[in-house]
Design a protein around this motif. Structure first.
Motif, PDB file in Angstrom:
ATOM      1  N   UNK A 156       0.796  -1.231   0.000  1.00  0.00           N
ATOM      2  CA  UNK A 156       0.000   0.000   0.000  1.00  0.00           C
ATOM      3  C   UNK A 156       0.824   1.275   0.000  1.00  0.00           C
ATOM      4  N   UNK A 157       2.020   1.242   0.562  1.00  0.00           N
ATOM      5  CA  UNK A 157       2.881   2.423   0.549  1.00  0.00           C
ATOM      6  C   UNK A 157       2.773   3.294   1.786  1.00  0.00           C
ATOM      7  N   UNK A 158       3.715   4.176   1.918  1.00  0.00           N
ATOM      8  CA  UNK A 158       3.882   5.059   3.063  1.00  0.00           C
ATOM      9  C   UNK A 158       2.653   5.909   3.365  1.00  0.00           C
ATOM     10  N   UNK A 159       1.971   6.370   2.346  1.00  0.00           N
ATOM     11  CA  UNK A 159       0.879   7.326   2.527  1.00  0.00           C
ATOM     12  C   UNK A 159      -0.239   6.814   3.435  1.00  0.00           C
ATOM     13  N   UNK A 160      -0.379   5.512   3.562  1.00  0.00           N
ATOM     14  CA  UNK A 160      -1.462   4.946   4.353  1.00  0.00           C
ATOM     15  C   UNK A 160      -1.020   4.454   5.730  1.00  0.00           C
ATOM     16  N   UNK A 161       0.158   4.911   6.187  1.00  0.00           N
ATOM     17  CA  UNK A 161       0.661   4.512   7.498  1.00  0.00           C
ATOM     18  C   UNK A 161       1.004   5.734   8.338  1.00  0.00           C
ATOM     19  N   UNK A 162       0.721   5.620   9.629  1.00  0.00           N
ATOM     20  CA  UNK A 162       1.049   6.671  10.589  1.00  0.00           C
ATOM     21  C   UNK A 162       1.881   6.029  11.699  1.00  0.00           C
ATOM     22  N   UNK A 163       2.978   6.683  12.060  1.00  0.00           N
ATOM     23  CA  UNK A 163       3.792   6.223  13.188  1.00  0.00           C
ATOM     24  C   UNK A 163       3.710   7.310  14.246  1.00  0.00           C
ATOM     25  N   UNK A 164       3.090   6.975  15.391  1.00  0.00           N
ATOM     26  CA  UNK A 164       2.908   7.998  16.417  1.00  0.00           C
ATOM     27  C   UNK A 164       3.123   7.443  17.822  1.00  0.00           C
ATOM     28  N   UNK A 165       3.293   8.361  18.763  1.00  0.00           N
ATOM     29  CA  UNK A 165       3.431   8.003  20.173  1.00  0.00           C
ATOM     30  C   UNK A 165       2.033   8.007  20.765  1.00  0.00           C
ATOM     31  N   UNK A 166       1.585   6.861  21.266  1.00  0.00           N
ATOM     32  CA  UNK A 166       0.214   6.770  21.776  1.00  0.00           C
ATOM     33  C   UNK A 166       0.135   6.815  23.292  1.00  0.00           C
ATOM     34  N   UNK A 167       1.235   6.512  23.983  1.00  0.00           N
ATOM     35  CA  UNK A 167       1.275   6.566  25.448  1.00  0.00           C
ATOM     36  C   UNK A 167       2.658   7.027  25.877  1.00  0.00           C
ATOM     37  N   UNK A 168       2.703   8.095  26.651  1.00  0.00           N
ATOM     38  CA  UNK A 168       3.982   8.592  27.165  1.00  0.00           C
ATOM     39  C   UNK A 168       4.301   7.908  28.489  1.00  0.00           C
ATOM     40  N   UNK A 169       5.593   7.800  28.760  1.00  0.00           N
ATOM     41  CA  UNK A 169       6.053   7.168  29.991  1.00  0.00           C
ATOM     42  C   UNK A 169       7.271   7.926  30.497  1.00  0.00           C
ATOM     43  N   UNK A 170       7.315   8.184  31.787  1.00  0.00           N
ATOM     44  CA  UNK A 170       8.440   8.904  32.374  1.00  0.00           C
ATOM     45  C   UNK A 170       9.513   7.968  32.927  1.00  0.00           C
ATOM     46  N   UNK A 171       9.125   6.723  33.218  1.00  0.00           N
ATOM     47  CA  UNK A 171      10.063   5.776  33.835  1.00  0.00           C
ATOM     48  C   UNK A 171      10.313   4.591  32.909  1.00  0.00           C
ATOM     49  N   UNK A 172      11.569   4.394  32.554  1.00  0.00           N
ATOM     50  CA  UNK A 172      11.942   3.331  31.626  1.00  0.00           C
ATOM     51  C   UNK A 172      11.524   1.947  32.116  1.00  0.00           C
ATOM     52  N   UNK A 173      11.591   1.719  33.405  1.00  0.00           N
ATOM     53  CA  UNK A 173      11.249   0.400  33.941  1.00  0.00           C
ATOM     54  C   UNK A 173       9.748   0.101  33.892  1.00  0.00           C
ATOM     55  N   UNK A 174       8.948   1.077  33.485  1.00  0.00           N
ATOM     56  CA  UNK A 174       7.499   0.883  33.375  1.00  0.00           C
ATOM     57  C   UNK A 174       7.051   0.636  31.932  1.00  0.00           C
ATOM     58  N   UNK A 175       7.987   0.653  30.992  1.00  0.00           N
ATOM     59  CA  UNK A 175       7.628   0.557  29.573  1.00  0.00           C
ATOM     60  C   UNK A 175       6.936  -0.762  29.205  1.00  0.00           C
ATOM     61  N   UNK A 176       7.435  -1.879  29.697  1.00  0.00           N
ATOM     62  CA  UNK A 176       6.814  -3.173  29.350  1.00  0.00           C
ATOM     63  C   UNK A 176       5.386  -3.275  29.862  1.00  0.00           C
ATOM     64  N   UNK A 177       5.154  -2.820  31.079  1.00  0.00           N
ATOM     65  CA  UNK A 177       3.799  -2.838  31.638  1.00  0.00           C
ATOM     66  C   UNK A 177       2.884  -1.903  30.849  1.00  0.00           C
ATOM     67  N   UNK A 178       3.405  -0.739  30.473  1.00  0.00           N
ATOM     68  CA  UNK A 178       2.618   0.209  29.695  1.00  0.00           C
ATOM     69  C   UNK A 178       2.292  -0.354  28.313  1.00  0.00           C
ATOM     70  N   UNK A 179       3.217  -1.091  27.725  1.00  0.00           N
ATOM     71  CA  UNK A 179       2.962  -1.722  26.429  1.00  0.00           C
ATOM     72  C   UNK A 179       1.791  -2.692  26.546  1.00  0.00           C
ATOM     73  N   UNK A 180       1.807  -3.529  27.570  1.00  0.00           N
ATOM     74  CA  UNK A 180       0.712  -4.480  27.775  1.00  0.00           C
ATOM     75  C   UNK A 180      -0.618  -3.762  27.979  1.00  0.00           C
ATOM     76  N   UNK A 181      -0.624  -2.709  28.800  1.00  0.00           N
ATOM     77  CA  UNK A 181      -1.847  -1.932  29.052  1.00  0.00           C
ATOM     78  C   UNK A 181      -2.365  -1.297  27.769  1.00  0.00           C
TER      79      UNK A 181
END
Length: 100
Positions: free
Chosen positions: A60-85
Motif C-alpha cells: 500500500x505504501x507510506x501514505x497509508x501509514x502513521x507512526x505515532x506516540x500513543x502513550x507517554x512514559x516517564x520511567x523506563x522500567x514501566x515501559x513493558x507494563x505500559x505496552x501491555x496496558x
C-alpha cells in the motif's frame, strides 16, 4: 542538522497504524523521533521484523501509514507494563493487531 538530537526525548509506546486496514503494530520507544526514523527506514528497505506489517507497507505504501506516540512514559522500567496496558486498551476497542 539532526533535529532529533535537540530537545527532550519522548519515551513511551509507539504505534504504526495502517489507515487502510485499521491494523496496528505497537512497540516500546525511548525516543519517538529516532524510532519513527528507524521504523520507516526498515519498512522502506523491506526489512521490518514484522512480516505481515512489511507486506502491507510494501503493497500500500507510506501514505497509508502513521507512526505515532500513543502513550507517554516517564520511567523506563514501566515501559513493558505500559505496552501491555496499551495493547489491551486498543484491542478492547476492537483494533486488530499485526501478529508477531
Amino acid at each position: 542538522m539532526n533535529d532529533y538530537l535537540i530537545g527532550k526525548k519522548e519515551m513511551g509506546i509507539f504505534r504504526i497504524y495502517n489507515l487502510k486496514t485499521d491494523k496496528s503494530y505497537f512497540g516500546i520507544t525511548k525516543d519517538i523521533i529516532k524510532t519513527r526514523a528507524e521504523q520507516r527506514f526498515m519498512l522502506d528497505l523491506g526489512a521490518h521484523p514484522n512480516h505481515e506489517l512489511q507486506k502491507d507497507y510494501t503493497t500500500t505504501g507510506l501514505e497509508l501509514f502513521v507512526i505515532d506516540l500513543v502513550s507517554k512514559c516517564e520511567k523506563e522500567d514501566m515501559l513493558n507494563a505500559l505496552l501491555e496496558e496499551t495493547i489491551k486498551a486498543f484491542t478492547d476497542k476492537g483494533i486488530t493487531l499485526y501478529q508477531a
